[in-house]
Design a protein around this motif. Structure first.
Motif, PDB file in Angstrom:
ATOM      1  N   LYS A  56      53.466 -39.308 -39.582  1.00 32.76           N
ATOM      2  CA  LYS A  56      54.259 -39.896 -40.657  1.00 32.76           C
ATOM      3  C   LYS A  56      54.277 -39.056 -41.925  1.00 32.76           C
ATOM      4  N   ASN A  57      53.214 -38.297 -42.188  1.00 25.72           N
ATOM      5  CA  ASN A  57      53.040 -37.683 -43.507  1.00 25.72           C
ATOM      6  C   ASN A  57      53.185 -36.169 -43.569  1.00 25.72           C
ATOM      7  N   HIS A  58      53.429 -35.511 -42.449  1.00 24.62           N
ATOM      8  CA  HIS A  58      53.506 -34.055 -42.476  1.00 24.62           C
ATOM      9  C   HIS A  58      54.891 -33.577 -42.044  1.00 24.62           C
ATOM     10  N   PRO A  59      55.504 -32.756 -42.885  1.00 17.98           N
ATOM     11  CA  PRO A  59      56.880 -32.323 -42.616  1.00 17.98           C
ATOM     12  C   PRO A  59      57.049 -31.453 -41.375  1.00 17.98           C
ATOM     13  N   GLN A  60      55.971 -30.824 -40.879  1.00 22.09           N
ATOM     14  CA  GLN A  60      56.125 -29.984 -39.693  1.00 22.09           C
ATOM     15  C   GLN A  60      56.338 -30.815 -38.433  1.00 22.09           C
ATOM     16  N   GLU A  61      56.025 -32.106 -38.479  1.00 24.86           N
ATOM     17  CA  GLU A  61      56.262 -32.986 -37.330  1.00 24.86           C
ATOM     18  C   GLU A  61      57.730 -33.388 -37.300  1.00 24.86           C
ATOM     19  N   ASP A  62      58.253 -33.583 -36.132  1.00 26.10           N
ATOM     20  CA  ASP A  62      59.652 -33.971 -35.961  1.00 26.10           C
ATOM     21  C   ASP A  62      59.842 -35.403 -36.465  1.00 26.10           C
ATOM     22  N   PRO A  63      60.673 -35.631 -37.495  1.00 28.37           N
ATOM     23  CA  PRO A  63      60.842 -36.982 -38.048  1.00 28.37           C
ATOM     24  C   PRO A  63      61.453 -37.973 -37.058  1.00 28.37           C
ATOM     25  N   ARG A  64      62.109 -37.467 -36.028  1.00 26.45           N
ATOM     26  CA  ARG A  64      62.697 -38.371 -35.038  1.00 26.45           C
ATOM     27  C   ARG A  64      61.631 -39.130 -34.264  1.00 26.45           C
ATOM     28  N   ILE A  65      60.441 -38.544 -34.140  1.00 28.58           N
ATOM     29  CA  ILE A  65      59.361 -39.222 -33.426  1.00 28.58           C
ATOM     30  C   ILE A  65      59.037 -40.543 -34.114  1.00 28.58           C
ATOM     31  N   CYS A  66      58.877 -40.514 -35.439  1.00 28.30           N
ATOM     32  CA  CYS A  66      58.563 -41.739 -36.188  1.00 28.30           C
ATOM     33  C   CYS A  66      59.695 -42.755 -36.089  1.00 28.30           C
ATOM     34  N   LYS A  67      60.919 -42.285 -36.193  1.00 32.52           N
ATOM     35  CA  LYS A  67      62.061 -43.196 -36.163  1.00 32.52           C
ATOM     36  C   LYS A  67      62.239 -43.869 -34.804  1.00 32.52           C
ATOM     37  N   GLU A  68      61.939 -43.153 -33.743  1.00 33.32           N
ATOM     38  CA  GLU A  68      62.194 -43.679 -32.396  1.00 33.32           C
ATOM     39  C   GLU A  68      61.019 -44.441 -31.798  1.00 33.32           C
ATOM     40  N   THR A  69      59.805 -44.214 -32.293  1.00 30.82           N
ATOM     41  CA  THR A  69      58.629 -44.850 -31.692  1.00 30.82           C
ATOM     42  C   THR A  69      58.543 -46.316 -32.074  1.00 30.82           C
ATOM     43  N   THR A  70      58.411 -47.183 -31.070  1.00 32.97           N
ATOM     44  CA  THR A  70      58.209 -48.611 -31.313  1.00 32.97           C
ATOM     45  C   THR A  70      56.861 -49.080 -30.783  1.00 32.97           C
ATOM     46  N   THR A  71      56.290 -48.376 -29.828  1.00 37.14           N
ATOM     47  CA  THR A  71      55.006 -48.756 -29.248  1.00 37.14           C
ATOM     48  C   THR A  71      54.160 -47.512 -29.020  1.00 37.14           C
ATOM     49  N   ILE A  72      52.874 -47.631 -29.330  1.00 36.83           N
ATOM     50  CA  ILE A  72      51.934 -46.556 -29.066  1.00 36.83           C
ATOM     51  C   ILE A  72      50.860 -47.130 -28.153  1.00 36.83           C
ATOM     52  N   GLU A  73      50.645 -46.476 -27.038  1.00 33.39           N
ATOM     53  CA  GLU A  73      49.612 -46.902 -26.114  1.00 33.39           C
ATOM     54  C   GLU A  73      48.617 -45.763 -25.966  1.00 33.39           C
ATOM     55  N   TYR A  74      47.343 -46.115 -25.786  1.00 29.28           N
ATOM     56  CA  TYR A  74      46.314 -45.089 -25.706  1.00 29.28           C
ATOM     57  C   TYR A  74      45.238 -45.502 -24.719  1.00 29.28           C
ATOM     58  N   MET A  75      44.456 -44.534 -24.332  1.00 30.28           N
ATOM     59  CA  MET A  75      43.269 -44.804 -23.517  1.00 30.28           C
ATOM     60  C   MET A  75      42.165 -43.859 -23.942  1.00 30.28           C
ATOM     61  N   LEU A  76      40.925 -44.331 -23.864  1.00 36.16           N
ATOM     62  CA  LEU A  76      39.773 -43.497 -24.157  1.00 36.16           C
ATOM     63  C   LEU A  76      39.341 -42.809 -22.870  1.00 36.16           C
ATOM     64  N   VAL A  77      39.057 -41.525 -22.955  1.00 38.80           N
ATOM     65  CA  VAL A  77      38.682 -40.715 -21.805  1.00 38.80           C
ATOM     66  C   VAL A  77      37.256 -40.203 -22.035  1.00 38.80           C
ATOM     67  N   LYS A  78      36.475 -40.060 -20.967  1.00 37.85           N
ATOM     68  CA  LYS A  78      35.051 -39.723 -21.071  1.00 37.85           C
ATOM     69  C   LYS A  78      34.759 -38.344 -21.647  1.00 37.85           C
ATOM     70  N   SER A  79      35.556 -37.339 -21.301  1.00 37.05           N
ATOM     71  CA  SER A  79      35.243 -35.978 -21.754  1.00 37.05           C
ATOM     72  C   SER A  79      36.497 -35.258 -22.224  1.00 37.05           C
ATOM     73  N   ARG A  80      36.270 -34.233 -23.034  1.00 31.78           N
ATOM     74  CA  ARG A  80      37.379 -33.424 -23.541  1.00 31.78           C
ATOM     75  C   ARG A  80      38.106 -32.714 -22.403  1.00 31.78           C
TER      76      ARG A  80
END
Length: 103
Positions: A56-80
């Motif tokens: 949301k706060n950095h201009p190098q990111e594509d602004p369309r990502i913020c505009k189009e995203t409605t849901t964020i899903e995640y999962m925790l993984v054991k190792s890098r």
């Protein structure tokens, strides 16, 4: 590796709402979806709240990502190492429009 059947946790219903504060530190694999339920971005990070504020706060990111995203899903993984492998496979399999193409 079959990523599709993983049980993802919903972080927020809207990109503009305050993210859930619990359980988002660690090895996170996240996917951002549009209002049609299509995955538009997949990523990996260690602090999910910080990563989402970067979108949301950095201009190098594509602004369309913020505009189009409605849901964020995640999962925790054991190792890098597992996290990076899962991210690569998920991008290869789902081919989100805002990820660089892998292989």
């Amino acid at each position: 590796m079959n990523i599709i059947n993983v049980n993802w946790n919903k972080m927020t219903e809207s990109f503009g709402k305050r993210p859930y504060r619990g359980g988002t530190r660690g090895h996170n694999l996240y996917m951002m979806k549009n209002n049609k339920g299509e995955v538009i971005r997949i990523g990996a990070c260690t602090n999910l709240n910080s990563r989402m504020s970067t979108y949301k706060n950095h201009p190098q990111e594509d602004p369309r990502i913020c505009k189009e995203t409605t849901t964020i899903e995640y999962m925790l993984v054991k190792s890098r190492e597992l996290l990076l492998e899962m991210e690569k496979e998920a991008i290869r399999h789902l081919r989100p429009i805002y990820n660089l193409r892998v292989g």
